[in-house]
Write a protein that holds these residues in place. Structure first.
Motif, PDB file in Angstrom:
ATOM      1  N   ALA A  37     -42.013  44.771  -0.917  1.00  0.00           N
ATOM      2  CA  ALA A  37     -42.470  45.735  -1.872  1.00  0.00           C
ATOM      3  C   ALA A  37     -43.503  45.129  -2.583  1.00  0.00           C
ATOM      4  O   ALA A  37     -44.208  44.128  -2.132  1.00  0.00           O
ATOM      5  CB  ALA A  37     -41.148  45.756  -3.073  1.00  0.00           C
ATOM      6  N   ASP A  38     -44.171  46.103  -3.513  1.00  0.00           N
ATOM      7  CA  ASP A  38     -45.307  45.518  -4.443  1.00  0.00           C
ATOM      8  C   ASP A  38     -46.373  44.858  -3.295  1.00  0.00           C
ATOM      9  O   ASP A  38     -46.980  43.927  -3.583  1.00  0.00           O
ATOM     10  CB  ASP A  38     -44.980  44.296  -5.304  1.00  0.00           C
ATOM     11  N   PRO A  39     -46.870  45.669  -2.569  1.00  0.00           N
ATOM     12  CA  PRO A  39     -47.968  45.133  -1.596  1.00  0.00           C
ATOM     13  C   PRO A  39     -49.224  45.002  -2.220  1.00  0.00           C
ATOM     14  O   PRO A  39     -49.909  46.107  -2.392  1.00  0.00           O
ATOM     15  CB  PRO A  39     -47.711  46.360  -0.232  1.00  0.00           C
ATOM     16  N   ASN A  70     -34.204  39.765  -7.795  1.00  0.00           N
ATOM     17  CA  ASN A  70     -33.842  38.236  -7.599  1.00  0.00           C
ATOM     18  C   ASN A  70     -34.662  37.425  -6.649  1.00  0.00           C
ATOM     19  O   ASN A  70     -34.034  36.917  -5.686  1.00  0.00           O
ATOM     20  CB  ASN A  70     -32.727  37.790  -7.843  1.00  0.00           C
ATOM     21  N   MET A  71     -36.052  37.620  -6.326  1.00  0.00           N
ATOM     22  CA  MET A  71     -36.585  37.239  -5.183  1.00  0.00           C
ATOM     23  C   MET A  71     -36.713  35.759  -5.167  1.00  0.00           C
ATOM     24  O   MET A  71     -36.989  35.049  -6.072  1.00  0.00           O
ATOM     25  CB  MET A  71     -37.762  37.843  -4.796  1.00  0.00           C
ATOM     26  N   ARG A  72     -36.896  34.950  -3.783  1.00  0.00           N
ATOM     27  CA  ARG A  72     -36.793  33.671  -3.679  1.00  0.00           C
ATOM     28  C   ARG A  72     -37.976  33.192  -2.979  1.00  0.00           C
ATOM     29  O   ARG A  72     -38.232  32.009  -2.671  1.00  0.00           O
ATOM     30  CB  ARG A  72     -35.700  33.227  -3.271  1.00  0.00           C
ATOM     31  N   LEU A 105     -39.123  35.594  -7.988  1.00  0.00           N
ATOM     32  CA  LEU A 105     -40.726  35.740  -7.715  1.00  0.00           C
ATOM     33  C   LEU A 105     -41.005  36.927  -7.774  1.00  0.00           C
ATOM     34  O   LEU A 105     -40.422  38.002  -6.584  1.00  0.00           O
ATOM     35  CB  LEU A 105     -40.593  34.978  -6.193  1.00  0.00           C
ATOM     36  N   TRP A 106     -41.791  37.678  -8.330  1.00  0.00           N
ATOM     37  CA  TRP A 106     -42.218  39.036  -8.404  1.00  0.00           C
ATOM     38  C   TRP A 106     -43.529  39.370  -7.632  1.00  0.00           C
ATOM     39  O   TRP A 106     -43.927  38.402  -7.059  1.00  0.00           O
ATOM     40  CB  TRP A 106     -42.144  39.543  -9.753  1.00  0.00           C
ATOM     41  N   ALA A 107     -44.119  40.245  -8.144  1.00  0.00           N
ATOM     42  CA  ALA A 107     -45.243  40.854  -7.239  1.00  0.00           C
ATOM     43  C   ALA A 107     -46.633  40.046  -7.263  1.00  0.00           C
ATOM     44  O   ALA A 107     -47.178  39.767  -8.418  1.00  0.00           O
ATOM     45  CB  ALA A 107     -45.754  42.325  -7.858  1.00  0.00           C
ATOM     46  N   PRO A 108     -46.824  39.678  -6.124  1.00  0.00           N
ATOM     47  CA  PRO A 108     -48.055  38.577  -6.085  1.00  0.00           C
ATOM     48  C   PRO A 108     -49.322  39.311  -5.726  1.00  0.00           C
ATOM     49  O   PRO A 108     -49.489  40.508  -5.268  1.00  0.00           O
ATOM     50  CB  PRO A 108     -47.624  37.890  -4.823  1.00  0.00           C
ATOM     51  N   ILE A 157     -46.462  39.610 -15.922  1.00  0.00           N
ATOM     52  CA  ILE A 157     -46.061  39.558 -14.473  1.00  0.00           C
ATOM     53  C   ILE A 157     -47.533  40.341 -13.875  1.00  0.00           C
ATOM     54  O   ILE A 157     -48.145  40.865 -14.415  1.00  0.00           O
ATOM     55  CB  ILE A 157     -44.824  40.611 -14.267  1.00  0.00           C
ATOM     56  N   ASP A 158     -47.410  40.534 -12.492  1.00  0.00           N
ATOM     57  CA  ASP A 158     -47.960  41.491 -11.627  1.00  0.00           C
ATOM     58  C   ASP A 158     -49.619  41.146 -11.894  1.00  0.00           C
ATOM     59  O   ASP A 158     -50.412  41.956 -11.994  1.00  0.00           O
ATOM     60  CB  ASP A 158     -47.875  42.856 -12.233  1.00  0.00           C
ATOM     61  N   PRO A 159     -49.757  39.722 -11.375  1.00  0.00           N
ATOM     62  CA  PRO A 159     -51.282  39.482 -11.337  1.00  0.00           C
ATOM     63  C   PRO A 159     -52.027  40.191 -10.344  1.00  0.00           C
ATOM     64  O   PRO A 159     -51.518  40.471  -8.929  1.00  0.00           O
ATOM     65  CB  PRO A 159     -51.310  38.126 -10.842  1.00  0.00           C
ATOM     66  N   PHE A 248     -47.870  50.523 -17.737  1.00  0.00           N
ATOM     67  CA  PHE A 248     -46.527  49.923 -17.891  1.00  0.00           C
ATOM     68  C   PHE A 248     -46.633  48.619 -17.015  1.00  0.00           C
ATOM     69  O   PHE A 248     -46.293  47.624 -17.601  1.00  0.00           O
ATOM     70  CB  PHE A 248     -45.438  50.979 -17.198  1.00  0.00           C
ATOM     71  N   GLU A 249     -46.965  48.574 -15.945  1.00  0.00           N
ATOM     72  CA  GLU A 249     -47.043  47.288 -15.022  1.00  0.00           C
ATOM     73  C   GLU A 249     -48.112  47.771 -13.695  1.00  0.00           C
ATOM     74  O   GLU A 249     -48.501  48.894 -13.423  1.00  0.00           O
ATOM     75  CB  GLU A 249     -45.737  46.862 -14.555  1.00  0.00           C
ATOM     76  N   GLY A 250     -47.914  46.750 -12.808  1.00  0.00           N
ATOM     77  CA  GLY A 250     -48.642  46.845 -11.565  1.00  0.00           C
ATOM     78  C   GLY A 250     -50.078  47.447 -11.674  1.00  0.00           C
ATOM     79  O   GLY A 250     -50.395  48.237 -10.806  1.00  0.00           O
ATOM     80  N   TRP A 297     -36.695  53.453  -8.455  1.00  0.00           N
ATOM     81  CA  TRP A 297     -37.297  53.478  -9.935  1.00  0.00           C
ATOM     82  C   TRP A 297     -38.671  52.731  -9.969  1.00  0.00           C
ATOM     83  O   TRP A 297     -39.340  53.524 -10.628  1.00  0.00           O
ATOM     84  CB  TRP A 297     -36.269  52.508 -10.699  1.00  0.00           C
ATOM     85  N   THR A 298     -38.906  51.615  -9.238  1.00  0.00           N
ATOM     86  CA  THR A 298     -40.363  51.067  -9.357  1.00  0.00           C
ATOM     87  C   THR A 298     -41.298  51.772  -8.314  1.00  0.00           C
ATOM     88  O   THR A 298     -40.980  52.373  -7.340  1.00  0.00           O
ATOM     89  CB  THR A 298     -40.355  49.770  -9.029  1.00  0.00           C
ATOM     90  N   THR A 299     -42.555  51.688  -8.963  1.00  0.00           N
ATOM     91  CA  THR A 299     -43.623  52.192  -8.044  1.00  0.00           C
ATOM     92  C   THR A 299     -44.925  51.186  -8.311  1.00  0.00           C
ATOM     93  O   THR A 299     -45.179  50.685  -9.357  1.00  0.00           O
ATOM     94  CB  THR A 299     -44.188  53.645  -8.112  1.00  0.00           C
ATOM     95  N   HIS A 300     -45.330  50.735  -7.230  1.00  0.00           N
ATOM     96  CA  HIS A 300     -46.504  49.685  -7.346  1.00  0.00           C
ATOM     97  C   HIS A 300     -47.524  49.639  -6.075  1.00  0.00           C
ATOM     98  O   HIS A 300     -46.852  50.238  -5.033  1.00  0.00           O
ATOM     99  CB  HIS A 300     -45.665  48.463  -7.230  1.00  0.00           C
ATOM    100  N   HIS A 301     -48.593  49.484  -6.365  1.00  0.00           N
ATOM    101  CA  HIS A 301     -49.590  49.641  -5.246  1.00  0.00           C
ATOM    102  C   HIS A 301     -50.585  48.905  -5.134  1.00  0.00           C
ATOM    103  O   HIS A 301     -50.911  47.921  -5.899  1.00  0.00           O
ATOM    104  CB  HIS A 301     -50.082  51.347  -5.271  1.00  0.00           C
ATOM    105  N   LEU A 325     -34.153  47.165  -3.276  1.00  0.00           N
ATOM    106  CA  LEU A 325     -34.643  46.823  -1.783  1.00  0.00           C
ATOM    107  C   LEU A 325     -35.579  47.933  -1.367  1.00  0.00           C
ATOM    108  O   LEU A 325     -34.939  48.937  -0.682  1.00  0.00           O
ATOM    109  CB  LEU A 325     -33.044  46.730  -1.104  1.00  0.00           C
ATOM    110  N   ARG A 326     -36.589  47.443  -1.406  1.00  0.00           N
ATOM    111  CA  ARG A 326     -37.579  48.574  -0.909  1.00  0.00           C
ATOM    112  C   ARG A 326     -38.522  48.090   0.269  1.00  0.00           C
ATOM    113  O   ARG A 326     -38.283  47.063   1.061  1.00  0.00           O
ATOM    114  CB  ARG A 326     -38.815  48.290  -2.234  1.00  0.00           C
ATOM    115  N   ASN A 327     -39.052  49.064   0.659  1.00  0.00           N
ATOM    116  CA  ASN A 327     -39.950  48.818   1.890  1.00  0.00           C
ATOM    117  C   ASN A 327     -41.442  49.250   1.651  1.00  0.00           C
ATOM    118  O   ASN A 327     -41.632  50.415   1.156  1.00  0.00           O
ATOM    119  CB  ASN A 327     -39.325  49.772   3.111  1.00  0.00           C
TER     120      ASN A 327
HETATM  121  O1  FUB Z   1     -40.906  43.601  -7.709  1.00  0.00           O
HETATM  122  C1  FUB Z   1     -40.271  43.192  -8.973  1.00  0.00           C
HETATM  123  C2  FUB Z   1     -41.328  44.109 -10.054  1.00  0.00           C
HETATM  124  O2  FUB Z   1     -41.004  45.486  -9.804  1.00  0.00           O
HETATM  125  C3  FUB Z   1     -42.746  44.004  -9.947  1.00  0.00           C
HETATM  126  O3  FUB Z   1     -43.216  42.894 -10.382  1.00  0.00           O
HETATM  127  C4  FUB Z   1     -43.002  45.175 -10.526  1.00  0.00           C
HETATM  128  O4  FUB Z   1     -44.225  46.013 -10.573  1.00  0.00           O
HETATM  129  C5  FUB Z   1     -42.155  46.199  -9.928  1.00  0.00           C
HETATM  130  O5  FUB Z   1     -42.450  46.671  -8.667  1.00  0.00           O
END
Ligand code: FUB
Length: 346
Positions: A37-39, A70-72, A105-108, A157-159, A248-250, A297-301, A325-327
């Motif tokens: 996710a969050d590519p 809850n990513m690792r 560990l969220w969106a890198p 989050i979301d640098p 909001f984010e991303g 729910w989430t959208t990120h690009h 659980l995204r792709n």
């Molecule tokens: O992947 C976890 C969080 O969900 C991201 O940090 C957000 O942007 C959303 O996609």
């Protein structure tokens, strides 16, 4: 590990449809053996590198703060061509190797400067406060070694790190709700503040993403983070209650024909929007929707230029049907002659 990504005939129609809204293009997941996710995509050494979140089933019950994300660890992927083989370079950074990290560990994102590759990542520290860390490598594929402490002055989050044409790096970051941005209202983390959508603040200027110039070594901020202001068509800041347009984010930043394009997710209204400015600091003027809601729910690009064309990398939940659980997927980003981005209906 390897996927071709689209139904070519249909996509060709969509790409050719400049001036029309795209909506009939069947895009396949780029990676299907693990959830991603969050590519954040970048072009390094003539190849596309993708730095996504690595979604897992951690069996954490869903909560309002995103505890089920809850990513690792992170994997890095590369592609020589859009539609070509996708190579998985294995684990690039593991939670256990980040000395200050607690969980999630969220969106890198990634950047390159002076022979070094940088991986920027948000993770909760041992007090359960999101901070942004940085890890380095001599290869864009990693493995990356984390710095012993988070970036001083970083939070939420979301640098997304944008390198301007003069070589200067800027980090855009922040996320409301689970991303904890509301709790930094006073400049200090205040756990007593709610992370919800700011009920009662609908008529006030919306909470902003942050931007900070990076230091020459890309390991710290060269200044205190500033607000990324988004204005409406009358030059007024977007309001907190403007849920279809406010940040909001991303966050992502790209430059096209000398203008800076700030794009982001509107979270609970599930849109990817963009705003334009003559400066990387803004203020940015809201311009429109890049992508309508995806499944999940989430959208990120992220947005990159590769071999003269522009592409948007994003995610949905086509494979699992589950929001955590995204792709990841990719498709072409089409603009009209004046730079306006055509809305995609996924
Ligand atoms: O992947 C976890 C969080 O969900 C991201 O940090 C957000 O942007 C959303 O996609």
């Amino acid at each position: 590990m390897t996927r071709s990504f689209l139904s070519a005939g249909l996509m060709a129609l969509a790409i050719g449809g400049i001036g029309l809204e795209t909506g009939f293009c069947q895009v396949k997941p780029l990676i299907s053996d693990v959830f991603t996710a969050d590519p954040s995509a970048h072009v390094f050494n003539g190849k596309i590198y993708i730095y996504p979140s690595h979604d897992i089933e951690a069996n954490v019950p869903q909560d309002d703060e995103g505890g089920h994300f809850n990513m690792r660890d992170y994997h890095v992927y590369s592609m020589d061509a859009i539609g070509g083989k996708v190579t998985d370079h294995g684990v690039a950074l593991d939670l256990k190797d980040i000395p200050w990290a607690g969980r999630q560990l969220w969106a890198p994102d990634a950047a390159f400067k002076n022979g070094t590759y940088y991986l920027y990542f948000p993770v909760k520290d041992k007090e359960d406060v999101f901070r942004i860390g940085v890890a380095t490598s001599q290869s864009p594929a990693g493995p990356f070694k984390a710095e012993p402490k988070p970036i001083p002055g970083s939070y939420s989050i979301d640098p997304a790190v944008f390198t301007d044409t003069d070589g200067q790096g800027y980090m855009y970051f922040g996320g409301i709700w689970g991303g904890q941005l509301q709790r930094w209202h006073s400049g200090k983390y205040d756990k007593s503040l709610s992370t919800d959508l700011g009920k009662g603040h609908e008529r006030e200027p919306a909470l902003s993403a942050k931007v900070a110039k990076m230091s020459g070594d890309m390991l710290s901020f060269a200044e205190a983070p500033r607000d990324v202001q988004i204005l409406d068509e009358h030059g007024k800041p977007l309001l907190g209650g403007d849920h279809d347009r406010r940040f909001f984010e991303g966050a992502w930043l790209h430059k096209y024909n000398g203008k800076y394009y700030f794009s982001y997710s509107t979270g609970d209204t599930h849109l990817l929007c963009y705003a334009e400015s003559n400066s990387p600091y803004g203020p940015f003027t809201y311009k429109g929707v890049i992508m309508k809601p995806v499944e999940g729910w989430t959208t990120h690009h992220s947005i990159i230029e590769f071999k003269g064309k522009w592409y948007i990398f994003y995610h949905d939940t086509e494979i699992s049907g589950k929001t955590h659980l995204r792709n990841v997927k990719v498709r072409e980003l089409v603009r009209s002659a004046d730079g306006k981005i055509q809305t995609i209906t996924p």
